[in-house]
Design an enzyme around this catalytic site. Structure first.
Site, PDB file in Angstrom:
ATOM      1  N   LYS A   1       0.837  -1.208   0.000  1.00 30.54           N
ATOM      2  CA  LYS A   1       0.000   0.000   0.000  1.00 30.54           C
ATOM      3  C   LYS A   1       0.865   1.249   0.000  1.00 30.54           C
ATOM      4  O   LYS A   1       0.612   2.191  -0.752  1.00 30.54           O
ATOM      5  CB  LYS A   1      -0.878   0.043   1.255  1.00 30.54           C
ATOM      6  CG  LYS A   1      -2.124  -0.794   1.156  1.00 30.54           C
ATOM      7  CD  LYS A   1      -2.811  -0.852   2.519  1.00 30.54           C
ATOM      8  CE  LYS A   1      -3.799  -1.989   2.575  1.00 30.54           C
ATOM      9  NZ  LYS A   1      -4.110  -2.442   3.924  1.00 30.54           N
TER      10      LYS A   1
ATOM     11  N   GLN B   1      -5.141  -1.361   9.787  1.00 32.42           N
ATOM     12  CA  GLN B   1      -5.069  -2.713   9.228  1.00 32.42           C
ATOM     13  C   GLN B   1      -5.705  -3.727  10.179  1.00 32.42           C
ATOM     14  O   GLN B   1      -5.414  -3.741  11.371  1.00 32.42           O
ATOM     15  CB  GLN B   1      -3.595  -3.060   8.957  1.00 32.42           C
ATOM     16  CG  GLN B   1      -3.356  -4.384   8.286  1.00 32.42           C
ATOM     17  CD  GLN B   1      -3.877  -4.454   6.851  1.00 32.42           C
ATOM     18  OE1 GLN B   1      -3.925  -3.450   6.141  1.00 32.42           O
ATOM     19  NE2 GLN B   1      -4.288  -5.629   6.433  1.00 32.42           N
TER      20      GLN B   1
ATOM     21  N   ASP C   1     -11.629   2.864   4.290  1.00 36.60           N
ATOM     22  CA  ASP C   1     -12.054   1.455   4.254  1.00 36.60           C
ATOM     23  C   ASP C   1     -13.579   1.341   4.183  1.00 36.60           C
ATOM     24  O   ASP C   1     -14.112   0.275   3.865  1.00 36.60           O
ATOM     25  CB  ASP C   1     -11.611   0.746   5.545  1.00 36.60           C
ATOM     26  CG  ASP C   1     -10.366  -0.097   5.339  1.00 36.60           C
ATOM     27  OD1 ASP C   1     -10.197  -0.631   4.231  1.00 36.60           O
ATOM     28  OD2 ASP C   1      -9.590  -0.240   6.304  1.00 36.60           O
TER      29      ASP C   1
END
Ligand code: GUN
Length: 300
Positions: free
Chosen positions: A54, A98, A121
């Site tokens: 990422k 995460q 997200d």
């Protein structure tokens, strides 16, 4: 018949190129640089690989990349402090924590502490609610990537029968909402579904997101259907040599590809789209935060 292979790797490269172009315009026209912060708690090896990837791709499209790597035994209060400072930082437009988090941390509480406008997200309940009521929201990256590939392949999805196998908050449920938003007739199937093969056989679109290697065989697929395989499962592959592994999806690729009209491979299908959509969401968040129009084609 052999299915058309939907090349997620190439599609993702195209999305990233579009994001890079838009990021370039933001810099020249508005002196703005979108910023993405990733928070990783602990040493989970798979998460470390994702986070590295990422970071690299964020920089490649011209965005600012920030990483917070915290110890396994980080307290909830310390993690919430980090998120608070990122919420308040005007150079950060997207925040991703995460998952999975270490067991002692309350995932719902942590996600709930992220500013919904920076929740790239799309996991915050505000965004879940906005998506569920058809309002502008941040959309979870993997389902957004699946939707982009489906729209690209079919044009309109209106009136199609879609079956989503799996009811996770990260993929199954938001995927179903997105398909509904595009006027599909949607069924969410799961481990308790009666006669799953029969349910899947009715579908023009099958999205498999259960995390069980090759559980959907070709004879469940309606001839000509589009199959989107979200699964990434690692299996031992002694035929490749000692200790070797191979990646497979939730769909048995060879048998499904023989009947489907189109199918995403694993690897190289949905996987690369997830990070591309994360970058797209960060760009979208930056535009919204600055009252600028959102680039076309990068949101639901
Ligand atoms: N872990 C596995 N997939 C994801 C994802 O899409 N977002 C976050 N935050 N964590 C993940």
């Amino acid at each position: 018949m052999s299915a058309q292979v939907i090349d997620g790797k190439a599609f993702a490269a195209k999305v990233r190129a579009q994001v890079a172009t838009e990021v370039g315009k933001l810099a020249t026209e508005h002196d703005l640089v979108p910023g993405l912060a990733v928070v990783l708690v602990g040493e989970d090896p798979a998460s470390q690989v994702y986070v590295r990837s990422k970071g690299k791709m964020t920089v490649e499209v011209g965005m600012k990349s920030v990483e917070h790597r915290l110890d396994d035994d980080t307290t909830e209060a310390a993690l919430l402090d980090v998120i608070k400072s990122l919420n308040e930082d005007p150079t950060i437009h997207g925040i991703l924590v995460q998952l999975p988090l270490p067991k002692h941390l309350n995932e719902d509480l942590v996600i709930g502490s992220i500013d919904p406008a920076k929740d790239v997200d799309g996991f915050h309940i505000s965004n879940v609610g906005l998506l569920g009521t058809g309002q502008k929201s941040m959309v979870p990256c993997t389902p957004l990537g699946c939707l982009m590939m489906l729209r690209d392949h079919h044009g309109s999805l209106s009136g199609m029968d879609a079956v989503v196998i799996g009811r996770s908050n990260i993929v199954g449920k938001p995927m179903a909402q997105l398909l509904l938003g595009d006027s599909c007739t949607v069924t969410i199937a799961h481990s308790r579904t009666k006669d799953l093969p029969d349910v899947v056989r009715r579908a023009d679109i099958v999205v498999a997101a259960v995390g069980r290697p090759e559980m959907v065989p070709g004879d469940w697929i309606k001839p000509g259907a589009t199959v989107i395989d979200v699964g990434i499962n690692r299996l031992d592959a002694p035929e490749k040599g000692e200790g070797k592994t191979r990646l497979v999806g939730d769909v048995h690729y060879e048998s499904a590809a023989a009947v489907a009209g189109a199918i995403t491979p694993v690897p190289g299908g949905v996987g690369p789209m997830t990070i591309a959509c994360l970058l797209a969401n960060t760009l979208t968040a930056c535009c919204r935060a600055n009252g600028l129009p959102e680039p076309e084609g990068l949101t639901a």
